[in-house]
Design a protein around this motif. Structure first.
Motif, PDB file in Angstrom:
ATOM      1  N   ALA A  24      -9.347  -6.219  -5.661  1.00 28.66           N
ATOM      2  CA  ALA A  24      -9.001  -6.294  -4.240  1.00 28.66           C
ATOM      3  C   ALA A  24      -9.698  -7.506  -3.646  1.00 28.66           C
ATOM      4  CB  ALA A  24      -9.412  -5.019  -3.519  1.00 28.66           C
ATOM      5  N   GLU A  25      -9.260  -7.890  -2.452  1.00 26.87           N
ATOM      6  CA  GLU A  25      -9.908  -8.986  -1.758  1.00 26.87           C
ATOM      7  C   GLU A  25     -11.396  -8.669  -1.586  1.00 26.87           C
ATOM      8  OE1 GLU A  25      -8.922 -12.024  -0.501  1.00 26.87           O
ATOM      9  OE2 GLU A  25      -7.113 -11.734  -1.682  1.00 26.87           O
ATOM     10  N   PRO A  26     -12.254  -9.685  -1.712  1.00 26.89           N
ATOM     11  CA  PRO A  26     -13.697  -9.425  -1.728  1.00 26.89           C
ATOM     12  C   PRO A  26     -14.318  -9.115  -0.372  1.00 26.89           C
ATOM     13  CG  PRO A  26     -13.269 -11.775  -1.879  1.00 26.89           C
ATOM     14  CD  PRO A  26     -11.934 -11.092  -1.925  1.00 26.89           C
ATOM     15  N   THR A  27     -13.511  -8.825   0.659  1.00 27.22           N
ATOM     16  CA  THR A  27     -14.093  -8.534   1.970  1.00 27.22           C
ATOM     17  C   THR A  27     -13.462  -7.289   2.570  1.00 27.22           C
ATOM     18  OG1 THR A  27     -12.470 -10.009   3.023  1.00 27.22           O
ATOM     19  CG2 THR A  27     -14.612 -10.961   2.448  1.00 27.22           C
ATOM     20  N   ILE A  28     -14.236  -6.619   3.370  1.00 23.70           N
ATOM     21  CA  ILE A  28     -13.779  -5.484   4.177  1.00 23.70           C
ATOM     22  C   ILE A  28     -13.089  -4.422   3.325  1.00 23.70           C
ATOM     23  CG2 ILE A  28     -12.815  -4.893   6.438  1.00 23.70           C
ATOM     24  CD1 ILE A  28     -12.310  -7.808   6.967  1.00 23.70           C
ATOM     25  N   ILE A  29     -13.743  -4.017   2.266  1.00 26.40           N
ATOM     26  CA  ILE A  29     -13.229  -2.923   1.445  1.00 26.40           C
ATOM     27  C   ILE A  29     -13.870  -1.628   1.929  1.00 26.40           C
ATOM     28  CG2 ILE A  29     -13.120  -1.940  -0.867  1.00 26.40           C
ATOM     29  CD1 ILE A  29     -11.329  -4.339  -0.456  1.00 26.40           C
ATOM     30  N   SER A  30     -13.029  -0.649   2.254  1.00 22.09           N
ATOM     31  CA  SER A  30     -13.531   0.626   2.764  1.00 22.09           C
ATOM     32  C   SER A  30     -13.423   1.699   1.683  1.00 22.09           C
ATOM     33  CB  SER A  30     -12.724   1.052   3.996  1.00 22.09           C
ATOM     34  OG  SER A  30     -13.113   2.340   4.426  1.00 22.09           O
ATOM     35  N   LEU A  55     -24.394  -0.520  -3.803  1.00 20.68           N
ATOM     36  CA  LEU A  55     -24.954   0.364  -4.818  1.00 20.68           C
ATOM     37  C   LEU A  55     -24.612   1.821  -4.529  1.00 20.68           C
ATOM     38  CD1 LEU A  55     -26.608   0.572  -7.381  1.00 20.68           C
ATOM     39  CD2 LEU A  55     -28.679   0.653  -5.979  1.00 20.68           C
ATOM     40  N   ASN A  56     -24.611   2.207  -3.250  1.00 17.63           N
ATOM     41  CA  ASN A  56     -24.244   3.581  -2.902  1.00 17.63           C
ATOM     42  C   ASN A  56     -22.797   3.884  -3.269  1.00 17.63           C
ATOM     43  OD1 ASN A  56     -26.285   5.214  -2.023  1.00 17.63           O
ATOM     44  ND2 ASN A  56     -26.202   4.558   0.106  1.00 17.63           N
ATOM     45  N   VAL A  57     -21.891   2.942  -2.976  1.00 18.31           N
ATOM     46  CA  VAL A  57     -20.480   3.136  -3.315  1.00 18.31           C
ATOM     47  C   VAL A  57     -20.316   3.210  -4.830  1.00 18.31           C
ATOM     48  CG1 VAL A  57     -18.206   2.038  -3.322  1.00 18.31           C
ATOM     49  CG2 VAL A  57     -19.561   2.108  -1.210  1.00 18.31           C
ATOM     50  N   LEU A  58     -21.021   2.360  -5.555  1.00 22.80           N
ATOM     51  CA  LEU A  58     -20.949   2.402  -7.018  1.00 22.80           C
ATOM     52  C   LEU A  58     -21.365   3.773  -7.540  1.00 22.80           C
ATOM     53  CD1 LEU A  58     -20.673   1.142  -9.847  1.00 22.80           C
ATOM     54  CD2 LEU A  58     -23.070   0.404  -9.616  1.00 22.80           C
ATOM     55  N   CYS A  59     -22.474   4.273  -7.040  1.00 16.27           N
ATOM     56  CA  CYS A  59     -22.953   5.578  -7.497  1.00 16.27           C
ATOM     57  C   CYS A  59     -21.935   6.681  -7.202  1.00 16.27           C
ATOM     58  CB  CYS A  59     -24.294   5.902  -6.844  1.00 16.27           C
ATOM     59  SG  CYS A  59     -25.645   4.825  -7.369  1.00 16.27           S
ATOM     60  N   ASN A  72      -9.855   4.563  -0.488  1.00 17.91           N
ATOM     61  CA  ASN A  72     -10.206   5.967  -0.708  1.00 17.91           C
ATOM     62  C   ASN A  72      -9.094   6.735  -1.419  1.00 17.91           C
ATOM     63  OD1 ASN A  72     -12.892   6.410   0.497  1.00 17.91           O
ATOM     64  ND2 ASN A  72     -11.907   5.693   2.362  1.00 17.91           N
ATOM     65  N   GLU A  73      -7.876   6.656  -0.880  1.00 17.37           N
ATOM     66  CA  GLU A  73      -6.766   7.409  -1.461  1.00 17.37           C
ATOM     67  C   GLU A  73      -6.408   6.873  -2.839  1.00 17.37           C
ATOM     68  OE1 GLU A  73      -3.877  10.486  -1.440  1.00 17.37           O
ATOM     69  OE2 GLU A  73      -5.764  10.081  -0.410  1.00 17.37           O
ATOM     70  N   VAL A  74      -6.521   5.554  -3.027  1.00 18.34           N
ATOM     71  CA  VAL A  74      -6.230   4.955  -4.332  1.00 18.34           C
ATOM     72  C   VAL A  74      -7.168   5.523  -5.394  1.00 18.34           C
ATOM     73  CG1 VAL A  74      -6.223   2.807  -5.667  1.00 18.34           C
ATOM     74  CG2 VAL A  74      -5.282   2.847  -3.345  1.00 18.34           C
ATOM     75  N   TYR A  75      -8.461   5.529  -5.091  1.00 16.38           N
ATOM     76  CA  TYR A  75      -9.420   6.042  -6.070  1.00 16.38           C
ATOM     77  C   TYR A  75      -9.258   7.556  -6.265  1.00 16.38           C
ATOM     78  CZ  TYR A  75     -12.169   1.883  -7.083  1.00 16.38           C
ATOM     79  OH  TYR A  75     -12.580   0.666  -7.547  1.00 16.38           O
ATOM     80  N   ARG A  76      -8.949   8.280  -5.211  1.00 12.31           N
ATOM     81  CA  ARG A  76      -8.753   9.724  -5.348  1.00 12.31           C
ATOM     82  C   ARG A  76      -7.612  10.022  -6.319  1.00 12.31           C
ATOM     83  NH1 ARG A  76      -5.736  13.788  -3.835  1.00 12.31           N
ATOM     84  NH2 ARG A  76      -4.263  12.444  -2.714  1.00 12.31           N
ATOM     85  N   SER A  79       0.821  -1.214   0.000  1.00 17.65           N
ATOM     86  CA  SER A  79       0.000   0.000   0.000  1.00 17.65           C
ATOM     87  C   SER A  79       0.854   1.262   0.000  1.00 17.65           C
ATOM     88  CB  SER A  79      -0.936  -0.010   1.206  1.00 17.65           C
ATOM     89  OG  SER A  79      -0.199  -0.114   2.414  1.00 17.65           O
ATOM     90  N   THR A  80       1.941   1.258   0.751  1.00 14.85           N
ATOM     91  CA  THR A  80       2.803   2.446   0.831  1.00 14.85           C
ATOM     92  C   THR A  80       3.408   2.778  -0.521  1.00 14.85           C
ATOM     93  OG1 THR A  80       3.364   1.905   3.119  1.00 14.85           O
ATOM     94  CG2 THR A  80       4.793   3.469   1.971  1.00 14.85           C
ATOM     95  N   ILE A  81       3.944   1.764  -1.193  1.00 14.09           N
ATOM     96  CA  ILE A  81       4.559   1.985  -2.501  1.00 14.09           C
ATOM     97  C   ILE A  81       3.495   2.350  -3.528  1.00 14.09           C
ATOM     98  CG2 ILE A  81       5.848   0.864  -4.356  1.00 14.09           C
ATOM     99  CD1 ILE A  81       7.284  -0.768  -2.260  1.00 14.09           C
TER     100      ILE A  81
END
Length: 550
Positions: A163-169, A194-198, A144-148, A113-115
């Motif tokens: 990403a792993e299919p669990t606990i994605i923030s 659906l909210n995250v997708l939107c 969050n930071e990745v998508y930003r 994640s750092t790199i």
């Protein structure tokens, strides 16, 4: 070949060869050769595809990577990095900046994640970065930071993030006018509400292609915030649609997308997914450009209950609307998992030389696997429940092998069958008993199967059995084993038909990769010499030998 003779080739010749090779291997192989190769390696016309793979571990290879990345930045068109090189020492030896002015594609796998964050921060200076693929695996939970950083890339057209299919923030805010991205192709390969997708697609107003791994319902009471209009969105595929049909319908209507392809796979118990009237209304009013529609529902059956009481397969999708769109209903059975699908009809093996296709009679049942022996009787109950809501006209048994006794029992239940396809057949040892003969005789008189396809044949007795099982067969297709005598095989088949006075079978297709004009001529001479047929044609097309007669 000497260096002098190599020099006679044009640079264009080498460019065509190098196009398919790893840039680092090219550099390592040619960097120490003569002056011409030095010029060739540094030519702006030669573009490198760099693979930093897990096999790179020795210091010599690392130095070559560093030298190439530092000295030939303007020639690198793609960069593919794997986790074995996720150390700060290597990545700190070079930085991504505007001097990588030809770099168009980056693939990052299993990077820390750092790199990753540091690496993405530097990508905004790239003038031609069109494609970015990131696989974080288990190294990153907060995206969050990745998508930003991704949405800040100025020229990006394609993004795939896994990403792993669990606990994605993901807790980004809806995009503002100043935050819009140029992304057109978006592959979200992780769980997503659906909210995250939107929220995510609010950053991509030019989106035309959306592929989702798993879309599931919001478990909070937050109101669903729908994004802006997506008039360019023509492709939507959801590998697992675990949301209510109402939510999916609302998404399609509110985004005003112009889908040409809609593909959904769902495990939801919401039966509205198979309400053909609602789909028809949705397509007519909001998806008028739709060309291909695919809907798939998976259901697990409890072997102890042995019925389909928890879900009723659709008995519709057969109106004029669906027929005009060439959409058909199919069923696949894999032991105790059942897959119901609505899909665009595509040519099948038995459509060859057919003057017309009857879509109303196109329902196909595919048996990928059968229940274990102790549950085999449950198969009868399941077929009974299927036939209560839809008729089966085509049967394909893709299970590795099926016993002739079980095949007889299945065909007995599916009395409307028109075609039969089998991967491999095992003749039961008891096939000569009086009981089995009576059962075979009864099923033979009852079924009306006209076309049969045996993919893997081990002995000719299997063909004799199928001819007896399906006496009204008009077309037979066989995957022929190359080391068998094809002349003897066809002779025995035709003799059997003549001996039994078979008046139905008039077409034989044999797949044989060694077919040629000489073989066709020999077969024609044999048929005429032995007077096996009077009016016939024989030819081969694409490794298939076709024999037809009147």
């Amino acid at each position: 070949m000497s260096i002098t003779s190599i020099e006679n080739f044009s640079n264009e010749f080498f460019y065509e060869i190098f196009e398919y090779l790893d840039g680092c291997k090219i550099y390592k192989a040619f960097s120490n050769l003569n002056h011409r190769f030095q010029q060739l390696l540094n030519s702006s016309s030669l573009l490198f595809k760099i693979y930093l793979t897990c096999s790179t571990s020795n210091e010599i290879d690392i130095n070559i990577y560093k030298q190439l990345l530092l000295n030939n930045k303007h020639q690198i068109i793609s960069l593919h990095m794997w986790s074995s090189l996720q150390n700060s020492e290597f990545f700190s030896s070079f930085s991504i900046d505007s001097s990588f002015n030809r770099l168009e594609s980056i693939v990052i796998n299993e990077i820390s994640s750092t790199i990753l964050i540091s690496f993405l921060t530097n990508l905004t200076s790239l003038p031609r970065l069109f494609s970015l693929t990131i696989d974080t695996q288990s190294s990153l939970r907060d995206l969050n930071e990745v998508y930003r950083l991704i949405f800040a890339l100025p020229k990006l057209k394609y993004i795939k993030i896994s990403a792993e299919p669990t606990i994605i923030s993901i807790s980004l805010l809806i995009a503002t006018n100043e935050q819009f991205s140029t992304i057109e192709y978006f592959v979200i390969n992780h769980d997503c509400t659906l909210n995250v997708l939107c929220t995510l697609i609010s950053y991509t107003p030019q989106l035309c292609h959306l592929n989702l791994m798993n879309l599931f319902e919001n478990y909070s009471n937050n109101e669903i915030i729908l994004p802006i209009i997506f008039s360019n969105l023509t492709y939507l595929s959801i590998q697992v649609a675990d949301i209510r049909f109402d939510e999916l319908e609302m998404f399609i209507i509110e985004t005003k997308c112009n889908l040409k392809l809609l593909r959904l796979i769902t495990f939801s118990e919401d039966r509205d997914y198979f309400d053909d009237d609602r789909w028809e209304e949705l397509i007519l009013n909001y998806l008028i450009e739709l060309e291909e529609f695919y809907l798939e529902y998976h259901q697990q059956i409890d072997p102890e209950s042995g019925s389909l009481t928890n879900f009723e397969p659709p008995n519709r999708f057969n109106s004029l609307f669906w027929i005009e769109r060439k959409s058909i209903f199919e069923i696949e059975m894999d032991s105790f998992e059942y897959i119901y699908s609505i899909r665009l009809y595509k040519e099948r093996w038995y459509d060859v030389n057919s003057s017309s296709i009857e879509l109303l009679n196109s329902t196909r049942l595919t048996l990928t696997d059968l229940p274990r022996n102790e549950y085999i009787m449950i198969l009868n109950l399941i077929i009974r429940d299927l036939l209560a809501v839809t008729q089966i006209y085509h049967l394909e048994i893709s299970k590795k092998t099926i016993c002739s006794e079980i095949l007889i029992d299945i065909i007995y239940k599916l009395f409307a069958l028109d075609t039969l396809k089998i991967t491999s057949l095992i003749l039961a040892l008891s096939r000569y008993s009086s009981i089995e003969d009576k059962k075979l005789h009864f099923v033979s008189n009852k079924n009306n199967i006209k076309k049969v396809y045996l993919e893997k044949m081990s002995k000719i007795e299997e063909i004799y059995f199928l001819i007896k099982l399906c006496p009204r067969m008009i077309h037979l297709k066989v995957e022929f084993i190359n080391d068998m005598d094809i002349e003897l095989f066809i002779k025995n088949i035709l003799k059997k038909l003549n001996h039994d006075c078979n008046q139905y079978l008039r077409s034989l297709c044999i797949h044989n990769s060694t077919a040629n004009d000489k073989i066709i001529q020999k077969l024609e001479e044999m048929i005429n010499r032995d007077k096996l047929l009077h009016h016939f044609t024989i030819k081969y097309i694409a490794d298939n030998i076709y024999l037809q007669w009147k």
